[in-house]
Enzyme design. Structure first.
Site, short mmCIF file in Angstrom:
data_model
loop_
_atom_site.label_atom_id
_atom_site.label_comp_id
_atom_site.label_asym_id
_atom_site.label_seq_id
_atom_site.Cartn_x
_atom_site.Cartn_y
_atom_site.Cartn_z
CG ASP A 12 32.50 103.89 128.57
OD1 ASP A 12 33.60 104.38 128.28
OD2 ASP A 12 31.44 104.53 128.50
CG HIS A 44 39.07 102.37 123.15
ND1 HIS A 44 39.24 101.83 121.89
CD2 HIS A 44 37.80 102.83 123.20
CE1 HIS A 44 38.11 101.98 121.20
NE2 HIS A 44 37.23 102.59 121.98
#
Length: 435
Positions: A12, A44
């Site tokens: 992340d 993503h």
């Protein structure tokens, strides 16, 4: 020149936005994005300047720009999840997402049977859950290790008899072990997978060699180095090699082992999903740094926030074998949250610890011991760069021993820059624009 992108944290950090921008800003047109680990559990996030948002899982993060994707043999491929992702990409203006996708025939399939088994095992762990995404990627890796001759692959989707045999054997084995899976019939899965095989381009081992000769590639990693299957903090890890290793293997097999730029991505603060060590965790930071695209996951658990953990990120750099440059994201956070700090050392094992030694891959008992020690560690030495983003990039560069090549202040506000103010040269490997 080729660029390899990994996350130096628990995931992340902004790999998707980094890959998207690299493909837009390179001085030569990028030939393809190569996915070299993970599978449908990846998330993503990319937000374009015109406000479109997509969470990339299996397609490469530059698909909105029309850059093709290769799913390498190191990927786990879920055709059902891929179909849903393709539909969302169509809604965002990509007319034929599958035309941009090639899949290595050797890539493992992740099926509803793997996902069901994954969730049953995670439920059985109770309070000792590992923080799985619940999508079956680890289960597909475990099954392939236990039954290498029978594990279904992307190439099997083009042969219905072989696919039916392998799916039936998979379902029956998991049912015998765990009980009813509550998954779709084998014939229904086979129909969907056959449609997948007719729609995508299935490739062989020569494809990477061909692509490397056509132009620069961007290799997009998934998850984060601190979740690596061998070097992460066991058992709170992924069944995937999250370092540069798989990407470098693909380049070596293609006859291009040298010259790629190794880019590590970090936030200005350290986060993770679900259980496991997060030494710098500060519950007070979450409300100050809300996440637009990350939150509590049914299977992963809570999204957790901590101060920048230089000890853990230095460890990630070491187990990666070093990085050539850094991408530092969320540089707007210190201005919004002046409480943010950098942790330079832990109080751990009764002493001050600035470095976590890397062990040999495969020693999971050692990694589990490290996890237990980290659960008792506490931050002991801090830096406070203040609100100025430049001070943060300088500090991160010094702490991790690499120049900052890219900086970003939000999901849609990125720019490449030189890092002359760090005193460290940036390798002349991809295009850059001055500050």
């Amino acid at each position: 020149m080729h660029t390899l992108v990994v996350d130096l944290g628990f995931g992340d950090a902004g790999k998707g936005a980094t890959v998207s921008h690299l493909c837009a800003a390179a001085d030569r047109e990028v030939t393809a994005v190569v996915r070299f680990n993970g599978g449908p559990q990846a998330a993503h996030n990319v937000v374009t300047p015109d406000g479109r948002h997509h969470t990339f899982a299996q397609f490469g993060a530059a698909t909105l720009q029309g850059v093709p994707t290769l799913l390498s043999r190191f990927m786990s491929v879920d055709p059902l999840a891929l179909s849903a992702e393709a539909e969302h990409l169509r809604s965002l203006g990509v007319p034929d997402p599958y035309a941009l996708l090639s899949v290595d025939r050797r890539a493992r399939l992740t099926t509803p049977y793997h996902a069901a088994a994954n969730r049953l095992r995670e439920r059985a762990r109770g309070a000792d859950r590992h923080g799985s995404c619940g999508m079956g990627v680890g289960e597909s890796a475990a099954y392939a290790l236990a039954h290498p001759e029978d594990a279904p692959t992307a190439g099997d989707c083009a042969s219905r008899p072989r696919l039916l045999r392998r799916l039936t054997l998979l379902r029956d084995r998991l049912t015998d072990e765990l009980g009813p899976l509550g998954a779709p019939p084998v014939e229904a899965c086979a129909d969907a997978y056959a449609a997948f095989a007719r729609t995508v381009t299935l490739t062989d081992e020569a494809v990477t060699r061909r692509l490397t000769r056509q132009g620069p590639l961007v290799f997009e990693g998934a998850q984060g180095v601190l979740l690596d299957e061998w070097h992460g903090f066991h058992p709170y890890t992924t069944w995937s090699t999250t370092t540069f290793a798989n990407a470098e293997t693909l380049l070596a097999e293609a006859g291009a082992p040298d010259g790629a730029l190794r880019l590590g991505v970090v936030r200005t603060y350290t986060t993770r999903h679900g259980p496991g060590p997060l030494v710098t965790e500060d519950p007070g930071l979450g409300p100050l740094l809300p996440e637009a695209h990350n939150g509590h996951g049914r299977w992963q658990g809570a999204f957790r926030t901590g101060h920048f953990d230089a000890v853990a990120h230095r460890y990630a750099v070491e187990v990666c074998g070093g990085v050539d440059a850094l991408a530092v994201t969320h540089l707007d956070a210190p201005g919004r949250c002046p409480e943010l700090r950098l942790c330079r050392a832990y109080a751990m094992d009764g002493r001050l610890v600035e470095r976590l030694p890397a062990g040999p891959p495969g020693d999971l008992a050692r990694q589990a011991g490290l996890t237990r020690r980290l659960s008792e560690a506490r931050p002991a030495r801090w830096d406070t760069p203040g609100r100025d983003p430049r001070q943060w990039t300088d500090a991160v560069s010094r702490l991790l021993g690499a120049p900052v090549l890219m900086e970003s202040s939000g999901p849609a506000r990125q720019r490449l820059r030189t890092a002359a103010h760090t005193g460290r040269p940036v390798p002349d490997r991809i295009g850059s624009t001055p500050c």
